[in-house]
Design a protein around this motif. Structure first.
Motif, PDB file in Angstrom:
ATOM      1  N   ASN A 182      40.691  43.963  39.743  1.00  0.00           N
ATOM      2  CA  ASN A 182      39.240  43.610  39.619  1.00  0.00           C
ATOM      3  C   ASN A 182      38.953  42.986  38.256  1.00  0.00           C
ATOM      4  N   ILE A 183      40.026  42.954  37.309  1.00  0.00           N
ATOM      5  CA  ILE A 183      39.809  42.449  35.862  1.00  0.00           C
ATOM      6  C   ILE A 183      40.286  41.191  35.881  1.00  0.00           C
ATOM      7  N   VAL A 184      41.503  40.926  36.335  1.00  0.00           N
ATOM      8  CA  VAL A 184      42.164  39.682  36.257  1.00  0.00           C
ATOM      9  C   VAL A 184      42.006  38.773  37.226  1.00  0.00           C
ATOM     10  N   GLY A 185      41.496  39.180  38.317  1.00  0.00           N
ATOM     11  CA  GLY A 185      41.417  38.325  39.397  1.00  0.00           C
ATOM     12  C   GLY A 185      42.581  37.717  40.129  1.00  0.00           C
ATOM     13  N   ASN A 186      42.614  36.354  39.925  1.00  0.00           N
ATOM     14  CA  ASN A 186      43.598  35.403  40.451  1.00  0.00           C
ATOM     15  C   ASN A 186      44.788  34.976  39.339  1.00  0.00           C
ATOM     16  N   SER A 187      44.175  35.686  38.302  1.00  0.00           N
ATOM     17  CA  SER A 187      45.043  35.024  36.945  1.00  0.00           C
ATOM     18  C   SER A 187      46.494  35.304  37.156  1.00  0.00           C
ATOM     19  N   LYS A 188      47.319  34.394  36.198  1.00  0.00           N
ATOM     20  CA  LYS A 188      48.871  34.556  36.509  1.00  0.00           C
ATOM     21  C   LYS A 188      49.395  34.623  35.065  1.00  0.00           C
TER      22      LYS A 188
END
Length: 514
Positions: A182-188
């Motif tokens: 919920n914090i980074v979403g789709n971040s990689k």
């Protein structure tokens, strides 16, 4: 609690769903001398590193005959020629083209230097930016690692350059943290560290922190199978620091002056303490790697010295920020150095680093039999006389200008008693001058000239450069044509072959090839 709120807010608004577009896929991670030393000391056998080396050497030996090998090296060292060789290969120019035949070995030589220094390609390793776990759920020995496919699970090795302590490589457990989604979403591409315990894991690795430091993360099964960690670093230095003013103690004008003053000091009056400490550490580490169990007393003595040097090294790195005055006692300075460090007072090392250096040093990059200087058939055509006349005059002047630029650069380097840079600024200025003559702009893509006029001029440049190269029997003289008109010639080559270019990301291409 405030710290967690700040981190949480930062991640939500700065990274959520934006990381893929703001932070590209990290470059391929390689081993290094320090990593190889630590891993070998921790139990990874020499045979494993030598196998990696032989695979890399086999590939580099094919650079003049295999397009994939040639393209990989051309991409990896594209900063040396603005990706010129890569452009030529990608548009279909054959590898036996005279300029490529003399230029590709130059790039291969650079790769060879990297291999000699332990820059070995290895799978399942990544360089990731680290930060603290905003959820507070990770245990002390857990991390959350996010790659292109999302969060991973299992054991990982984590290290931060330029760690010298024998315990700077940690074996941690990559753990899935649902709350982070919920914090980074789709971040990689990132690694989150636990905030539990009296001391952060980042600090245990070369005195790191979470302000943008990069961490080497490996899930390579062979490394995990063999490596056994040592006790983590705990600083024991007794160096005293001075009272360093905080940025808030300065007015904006004073802060600007102070920062500029520090930049000049670091740039032109660098401290050599860190370098001396690092060199001595490598000398002792080299000895430690070859000692057997029967030399327990000597090994303990070496490790004690190395711990002291590690503290000094980390203090020296932080000295501009902390004001610590760092000195190295004479008894901690190595008197001789392993031959792979290429110092005058050296000895022949038999450690894994010495073996790697020797194997690469013995291997010579073999070229294909020379076919002389010849022209590509599609470029060996009639050129408008006015273009030939114009570039005949300009090419003659270019040779004079370049000769003077190289002489001036050599004289300046000798007067400064510095090694001549591989990038000669005066020579680059000459190149830019004649590119502007061709394009009326710094680059082909920025030119407002008619494309056909550029192509005719490019063919004239190609003709004069290759005719002169034939005359002096030196394919290196073909460089003028590709340095000045390379982008135009590549596009013209595709046009004459009735082919079309495709859009391709450099990072994606590098990922595929490596």
């Amino acid at each position: 609690m405030l710290f967690l709120l700040v981190i949480d807010s930062f991640l939500r608004y700065a990274f959520r769903g934006l990381l893929p577009s703001t932070i590209p896929r990290p470059r391929k991670a390689y081993l290094s001398r320090s990593l190889i030393s630590h891993l070998n000391y921790g139990g990874v056998p020499e045979e494993y590193f030598l196998k990696l080396l032989m695979n890399a050497l086999e590939d580099s030996q094919n650079i003049l005959s295999n397009k994939r090998s040639a393209l990989r090296v051309a991409i990896n060292y594209g900063d040396m020629d603005d990706l010129l060789a890569a452009r030529m290969i990608l548009c279909g120019i054959p590898l036996d083209e005279p300029y490529l035949q003399c230029h590709l070995p130059v790039l291969a030589k650079e790769e060879k230097k990297g291999l000699k220094g332990g820059k070995l390609p290895i799978s399942e390793c990544f360089n990731l930016m680290g930060t603290a776990d905003p959820t507070g759920t990770l245990k002390r020995d857990e991390v959350c690692v996010i790659l292109d496919s999302g969060q991973i699970s299992g054991k990982v090795l984590v290290y931060r350059h330029p760690g010298l302590h024998l315990g700077d490589i940690h074996v941690l457990t990559a753990t899935y943290v649902k709350e982070l989604e919920n914090i980074v979403g789709n971040s990689k591409y990132g690694i989150f560290f636990s905030i539990k315990g009296p001391r952060s894991l980042a600090d245990e690795m070369a005195s790191g922190d979470f302000d943008g430091d990069m961490y080497w993360v490996s899930r390579n099964p062979e490394l995990l199978r063999y490596f056994k960690p040592s006790e983590p670093w705990e600083g024991t230095h007794s160096a005293k620091g001075t009272c360093i003013p905080k940025p808030t103690d300065f007015s904006p004008e004073e802060l600007e002056r102070e920062l500029f003053k520090q930049f000049l000091s670091i740039r032109f009056q660098p401290s050599h303490t860190a370098g001396i400490a690092s060199d001595s550490w490598f000398s002792f580490m080299d000895r430690l790697l070859v000692l057997g169990d029967e030399c327990a007393e000597e090994k303990e003595c070496l490790k004690k010295k190395m711990c002291q040097l590690t503290d000094i090294y980390y203090d020296a790195l932080d000295a501009p920020k902390t004001g610590i005055e760092v000195e190295i006692p004479n008894e901690l300075k190595a008197s001789k150095f392993p031959h792979f460090m290429e110092k005058t007072n050296g000895y022949t090392s038999t450690s894994i680093l010495g073996l790697i250096y020797n194997k690469v040093d013995l291997l010579q990059t073999e070229g294909l039999p020379s076919t002389g200087v010849w022209k590509l058939a599609c470029f060996d055509v009639e050129v408008p006389p006015d273009c030939l006349g114009k570039w005949d005059r300009l090419y003659r002047q270019y040779r004079i200008d370049m000769c003077n630029a190289l002489k001036n650069n050599k004289s300046r380097s000798e007067s400064n008693q510095k090694k001549q840079s591989s990038k000669c600024e005066p020579a680059n200025e000459v190149i830019e001058k004649y590119k502007k003559e061709l394009y009326d702009a710094p680059e082909f893509r920025l030119s407002g000239r008619n494309e056909e006029d550029i192509f005719n001029d490019a063919l004239a440049i190609y003709h004069h450069a290759y005719e002169y190269a034939k005359q002096v029997n030196d394919a290196g003289k073909c460089r003028f044509a590709w340095k000045i008109a390379g982008q135009a010639l590549c596009k013209l080559y595709l046009k004459k072959k009735n082919d079309e270019p495709i859009m391709c990301s450099k990072s994606i291409l590098s990922e595929v090839l490596n």
